[in-house]
Design an enzyme around this catalytic site. Structure first.
Site, mmCIF file in Angstrom:
data_model
loop_
_atom_site.group_PDB
_atom_site.id
_atom_site.type_symbol
_atom_site.label_atom_id
_atom_site.label_comp_id
_atom_site.label_asym_id
_atom_site.label_seq_id
_atom_site.Cartn_x
_atom_site.Cartn_y
_atom_site.Cartn_z
ATOM 1 N N ILE A 59 -0.528 15.881 73.916
ATOM 2 C CA ILE A 59 -0.573 14.440 73.658
ATOM 3 C C ILE A 59 0.017 14.098 72.307
ATOM 4 C CG2 ILE A 59 -2.474 13.869 75.208
ATOM 5 C CD1 ILE A 59 -4.375 14.182 72.900
ATOM 6 N N GLY A 60 0.437 15.100 71.555
ATOM 7 C CA GLY A 60 1.052 14.795 70.283
ATOM 8 C C GLY A 60 1.613 16.048 69.660
ATOM 9 N N ARG A 61 2.393 15.837 68.637
ATOM 10 C CA ARG A 61 3.038 16.971 68.001
ATOM 11 C C ARG A 61 3.268 16.612 66.552
ATOM 12 N NH1 ARG A 61 5.042 20.457 71.506
ATOM 13 N NH2 ARG A 61 5.396 18.951 73.137
ATOM 14 N N GLY A 62 3.096 17.563 65.669
ATOM 15 C CA GLY A 62 3.340 17.230 64.263
ATOM 16 C C GLY A 62 3.687 18.453 63.467
ATOM 17 N N PHE A 90 1.923 20.212 61.809
ATOM 18 C CA PHE A 90 0.867 21.194 61.924
ATOM 19 C C PHE A 90 0.967 21.984 63.219
ATOM 20 C CE2 PHE A 90 -3.621 22.192 60.927
ATOM 21 C CZ PHE A 90 -4.086 22.599 62.151
ATOM 22 N N GLY A 91 1.414 21.335 64.268
ATOM 23 C CA GLY A 91 1.466 22.004 65.560
ATOM 24 C C GLY A 91 1.325 20.969 66.646
ATOM 25 N N LYS A 98 -6.176 20.175 68.240
ATOM 26 C CA LYS A 98 -4.996 20.298 67.387
ATOM 27 C C LYS A 98 -4.805 21.776 67.061
ATOM 28 C CE LYS A 98 -3.783 18.482 62.839
ATOM 29 N NZ LYS A 98 -4.373 17.796 61.690
ATOM 30 N N ASP A 108 -1.342 10.836 52.561
ATOM 31 C CA ASP A 108 -0.352 10.687 53.631
ATOM 32 C C ASP A 108 -0.730 9.489 54.511
ATOM 33 O OD1 ASP A 108 1.173 12.901 56.119
ATOM 34 O OD2 ASP A 108 2.019 11.327 54.857
#
Ligand SMILES: *[C@@H]1O[C@H](CO)[C@@H](O)[C@H](O)[C@H]1NC(C)=O
Ligand SMILES: *[C@@H]1O[C@H](CO)[C@@H](O)[C@H](O)[C@H]1NC(C)=O
Ligand SMILES: *[C@@H]1O[C@H](CO)[C@@H](O)[C@H](O)[C@H]1NC(C)=O
Ligand SMILES: *[C@@H]1O[C@H](CO)[C@@H](O)[C@H](O)[C@H]1NC(C)=O
Length: 957
Positions: free
Chosen positions: A674-677, A679-680, A696, A794
């Site tokens: 559902i997401g990516r950043g 961090f992973g 996460k 951030d």
């Protein structure tokens, strides 16, 4: 005896391969090999081998191999283990060294390599920050008048656990040499032959859009024989680099041959993966070759085998080439047969040599260069006896663009270094691709756009960029006199707007090519110098918002030139038209600086962490723990004792420790991303009690990642507020670092403002204010009421998450800093954050205070008001940067910049309040910014005003 490898017999040419000729010669080959090993005498062979040759050959090999190993014939070899930590000597006695002295960026980790049933860890270096541009190795090349072979080896093998092999391209010097696509092959090896022209050769990896992080595992440099690979080339080709496509040891099928058999360490591949598979091989031994005529010095071991074809037959090789281009082919022939074969050589159907004869005991080669081909068919057509070939090399010719002038390069480097900019400028500015902020025509730098950095003055170095046609230094904190530009005779466009320049200086009269001069929003004083009138090509002169006065030179009063003068004291061609209301109060110069014009990576790629209620108490011991971790990491030791960490975390009676097994079950084996950043990845999961969670998973094994994991677990465990996400649990097993949050189905504010997916809802002004108030509450709590106090570092739209009722929560404490003591006012740190949101004062002083969060939050408020992202490349350059663009407008009450979709639905007073607090939050001077508590109060007021406005609307209706 026959090579029975499956590809061979599954070949459609099976029928042909059962030809007796084939069997016979193949048999010969095998027996010769055997006999060499067993030192048995061969007798009665059709081609009449002699025992003496065989024995001598073995002896020769032994002696030569021994000599090379013993004396380490490796002058000029450089073998880099990329990401490796220690030096070692491999089984060929080659010394491998870590790459860290040859490259200054990138992160290191290792990957599992499974070969032949055994698994090993292979170090790799990857470049996560490569959006800023190329990442280069600088390789010393010893003899500046020769050829080198450069062999990078790329390796992904899922080192990051994401299962996404990257694609990127690589360059040598100024030449873009190859695209690496680890999806189609992993590992991937390239080999280039480079004509050395200077003592340092750069080898760079370049990201491509959506290609992932470039990665490399080894890099070899080998000197090649002087003068090799030039025969048969015309002058224009000699300057090319060669990219190896094939190097085939014809007729040899037992693996590849390289150092020490080839003292130059070329890899000669076995002759078996080429189709159609051929019918026969030949083998013989001769020692008296005169190789001196062959500059390429192919190893004897390679010449001693050949593909040989029986009478009345055609021997052909078909090579697939991956792209249309110019190619260079070398065919090696050695007279190893007791006869002298003679045949025609055809390349793609054309006879390149008729009646070519291979003389006994002589070695020779044929060189062909071929233009614009996409496939290669090499055919040897029998005339009399056995067509044969001993080795084939096929190279793509890669043109090497000219280098930029060294004056230009060093001037640019000085500009980068003396201003402490980190623009990622390395190697050649124009080739293979221009640096960020630079434009080129061929190898000439013709434009430089350095807006939004801190330059302070126009240093003499700019005067060295003689070929510039465009120079854009808007918003670079320039002050004082316009100077040092007199030598830029090609300059057509000069933009020095939004600075604090005070005087014109004397350069303008001589900038004869100038067409557009933009000096708006400076502090220029006095009168406009007459010399500007000399600029005959000038067609736009913008002097708006300065402190100029007096009569404009009449020479500027011409049809072809537009002069803009508004916002000055009194400036005109005719002073009598100058009326007094032309203000003394010129617009305040926007003063916000964003440190670099990085491409905005887009909110979709930002970490999306979906938060939760239900936090858990966590002991302060974690600070101690994270210090412990930090020190350990600094000492360079890998964290291996993770159970201890888990235990410590467990004992502190805090967030639930969840096992990796449970997490796997909860996420259905990490099914839905559902997401990516940075961090992973973030996965959707469901706990046994039915609660939806966002999981996460940390993917990078790097310093920032490890630290931020610990940092986040600790912080989240101590900090509880309804407008901050808190932790459900975490997993910290051997290599796993996983955080589990409650799933927030509303997505991030960025998704809702800019997203295209169906989840997006239209945000009315009152909703936007509610979200702003919620987020401000969370931040205010972090700043003033949590213990320890926390600076988020951030703050951005993608870190503000929504639940279904549109309640907002601030997430992602990965970069947060705790303020150590109540009375400390700032923390000095390495600058971290997101481009577009970064406090310019923090960037220049590296002193982090709560006001840095206020700045970033101010940017979020501007986004809510204007409905656009902080950095964008649509519209005109003055609107690229949201802060620079919106702040003067909002301060002037110019509400036309407000998001179209809000028009007509907001109370003006409410908007004015929000705009005012947003503008003050992004003041360049941190002391002029409000505190988070003040921001919150004003936003609440704006919200209440809007609520009453809506209520009154309902009444009216
Ligand atoms: C470098 O190349 C030159 C030929 O240009 C050769 O004479 C010289 O021996 C080489 N030097 C070394 C150290 O290999
Ligand atoms: C890499 O290769 C894969 C499969 O071979 C292909 O689908 C993909 O488009 C390639 N990527 C690039 C950037 O060329
Ligand atoms: C192939 O080479 C290996 C060593 O590299 C050797 O042990 C083996 O016997 C060779 N096989 C043949 C068929 O020559
Ligand atoms: C290669 O060229 C030869 C002679 O020109 C021809 O007979 C043969 O069919 C060609 N092979 C392929 C695969 O095109």
């Amino acid at each position: 005896m026959i090579d029975s490898s499956p590809p061979f017999f599954s070949s459609p040419l099976l029928n042909q391969s059962s030809s007796p000729q084939f069997n016979c010669i193949c048999l010969l080959n095998e027996i010769v090999l055997l006999s060499l090993i067993l030192e048995r005498r061969l007798k009665g062979f059709p081609l009449g081998l002699s025992m003496d040759f065989g024995c001598f050959w073995v002896g020769f090999l032994f002696i030569s191999g021994f000599w090379r190993v013993a004396f380490g014939d490796q002058e000029g070899f450089l073998s880099l283990s990329c990401g490796g930590a220690t030096s070692y000597v491999d089984s060929s006695n080659i010394l491998w060294v870590p790459d860290s002295t040859y490259v200054s960026t990138g992160k290191t980790t290792s990957a599992d390599f499974i070969e032949g049933g055994s698994s090993s860890r292979v170090p790799v270096r990857f470049f996560p920050d490569s959006k800023e541009g190329r990442k280069c190795y600088f390789l010393p090349v010893q003899n500046t008048s020769s050829l080198v072979l450069v062999r990078p080896h790329f390796f992904y093998k899922n080192y990051d656990g994401l299962g996404k092999p990257p694609a990127f391209f690589v360059s040598l010097g100024t030449a873009s040499t190859a695209t690496i696509n680890l999806t189609s092959s992993d590992p991937w090896i390239e080999e280039f032959i480079w004509p050395v022209t200077k003592e340092n050769l750069s080898f760079c990896l370049h990201p491509i859009p959506d290609g992932g992080f470039p990665v490399i595992s080894s890099l070899e440099v080998r000197p090649l024989p002087e003068g090799a690979y030039k025969s048969g080339m015309d002058d224009s080709m000699i300057k090319n680099s060669l990219r190896k496509h094939y190097r085939v040891n014809s007729g040899y099928s037992n693996g590849s041959i390289r150092y020490p058999l080839d003292p130059y360490d070329r890899i000669w591949d076995a002759d078996q993966n080429f189709s159609p598979f051929h019918l026969s091989t030949g083998f013989n031994i001769q020692l008296s070759f005169n190789l001196s005529s062959l500059k390429e010095s192919p190893p004897l071991g390679v010449l001693q085998s050949a593909r040989v074809l029986a009478r009345r037959n055609v021997l052909s090789y078909n090579f697939r080439l991956d792209k249309l281009g110019d190619y260079y082919v070398v065919l090696y022939f050695a007279g190893i047969l007791p006869v002298s074969p003679s045949f025609d050589v055809l390349v793609n159907g054309d006879v390149v040599r008729s009646n070519y004869t291979v003389k006994r005991s002589e070695a020779s080669a044929l060189f062909c260069s071929l233009k614009d081909i996409r496939s290669l068919n090499i055919t040897l057509q029998n005339i009399s006896f056995y067509p044969q070939v001993n080795a084939i090399e096929v190279y793509e010719m890669v043109e090497i663009p000219l280098e930029s002038s060294s004056t230009t390069v060093s001037a640019l480097q000085v500009i980068q270094q003396s201003n402490g900019l980190d623009l990622g400028w390395q190697d050649d500015p124009c080739s293979p691709t221009p640096w960020n902020h630079i434009g080129c025509e061929g190898s000439v730098v013709t434009s430089l756009e350095l807006s939004d950095v801190n330059l302070r003055s126009i240093s003499p170095t700019f005067g060295d960029l003689l070929d510039l046609k465009t120079l854009d230094l808007h918003n670079t904190s320039l002050a004082g006199q316009i100077q040092n530009l007199g030598s830029l005779q090609q300059l057509e466009k000069l933009n020095l707007s939004f600075n604090q320049l005070t005087s014109f200086g004397s350069d303008f009269g001589i900038l004869v090519s100038l067409q557009i001069l933009d000096l708006r929003n400076n502090s220029l004083q006095g009168t406009v110098p007459d010399s500007l009138g000399n600029l005959n090509d000038l067609h736009l002169l913008n002097l708006e918002n300065n402190k100029l006065q007096g009569t404009l030179p009449q020479s500027l009063n011409r049809e072809s030139l537009e002069v803009r003068t508004s916002g000055n004291l009194c400036l005109s061609f005719n002073l009598s038209t100058c009326n007094n209301h032309s203000d003394n109060s010129s617009l305040e110069t926007p003063q916000v600086t964003i440190f670099s014009k990085k491409k905005h990576s887009g909110h979709k790629r930002m970490p999306i962490i979906l938060g939760s209620l239900g936090g858990v108490l966590f002991a302060l011991c974690f600070i101690a723990f994270s210090m412990f971790m930090y020190r350990r990491r600094r000492k360079g030791t890998e964290i291996t004792s993770t159970p201890r960490i888990a235990t410590e975390m467990h004992n502190s009676n805090a967030a639930r420790v969840i096992s990796y097994k449970e997490i796997k079950a909860a996420t259905n084996n990490f099914k839905e991303v559902i997401g990516r950043g940075g961090f992973g990845s973030v996965y959707l999961g469901k706990l046994p009690d039915g609660k939806l969670v966002a999981v996460k998973v940390r993917s990078d094994q790097t310093q920032l990642g490890a630290d931020s994991f610990v940092n986040e677990v600790c912080l989240l465990s101590q900090v509880h507020h309804q407008n901050l996400v808190s932790l459900e649990g975490f997993c910290h097993e051997s290599k796993q670092q996983i955080l589990v949050y409650e799933y927030l189905p509303g997505g991030s504010l960025a998704d809702n403002l800019y997203g295209t997916n169906s989840k997006r809802v239209t945000l009315s002004w009152v909703r936007r204010l509610k979200i702003a108030v919620d987020a401000a509450k969370g931040l205010e709590y972090l700043h003033n009421r949590s213990n320890p106090r926390v600076i988020h570092r951030d703050v951005k739209c993608s870190n503000i998450l929504l639940d279904l009722e549109m309640n907002a929560k601030v997430s992602d404490f990965g970069l947060s800093k705790q303020v150590p003591q109540m009375d400390t006012t700032h923390v000095t740190t390495v600058v971290k954050g997101t481009a577009g949101y970064l406090d310019p004062e923090y960037y220049s002083t590296r002193q982090l205070t709560e006001k840095s969060d206020v700045y970033s939050f101010g940017v979020v408020l501007l986004e809510l008001i204007c409905g656009r992202e902080p950095l964008s490349h649509v519209g005109t350059p003055d609107s690229y940067n949201l802060v620079l663009w919106a702040k003067p407008h909002l301060q002037a009450g110019a509400f036309e910049i407000i998001d179209e979709s809000l028009k007509g639905s907001f109370d003006v007073e409410s908007m004015r309040k929000a705009a005012s607090v947003a503008s003050r939050s992004v003041e360049r001077d941190a002391s002029l910014r409000p505190t988070m508590a003040e921001v919150l109060e004003e936003l609440k007021e704006a919200y209440n005003i809007q609520i009453s406005y809506l209520a009154s609307m309902v009444h009216v209706n």
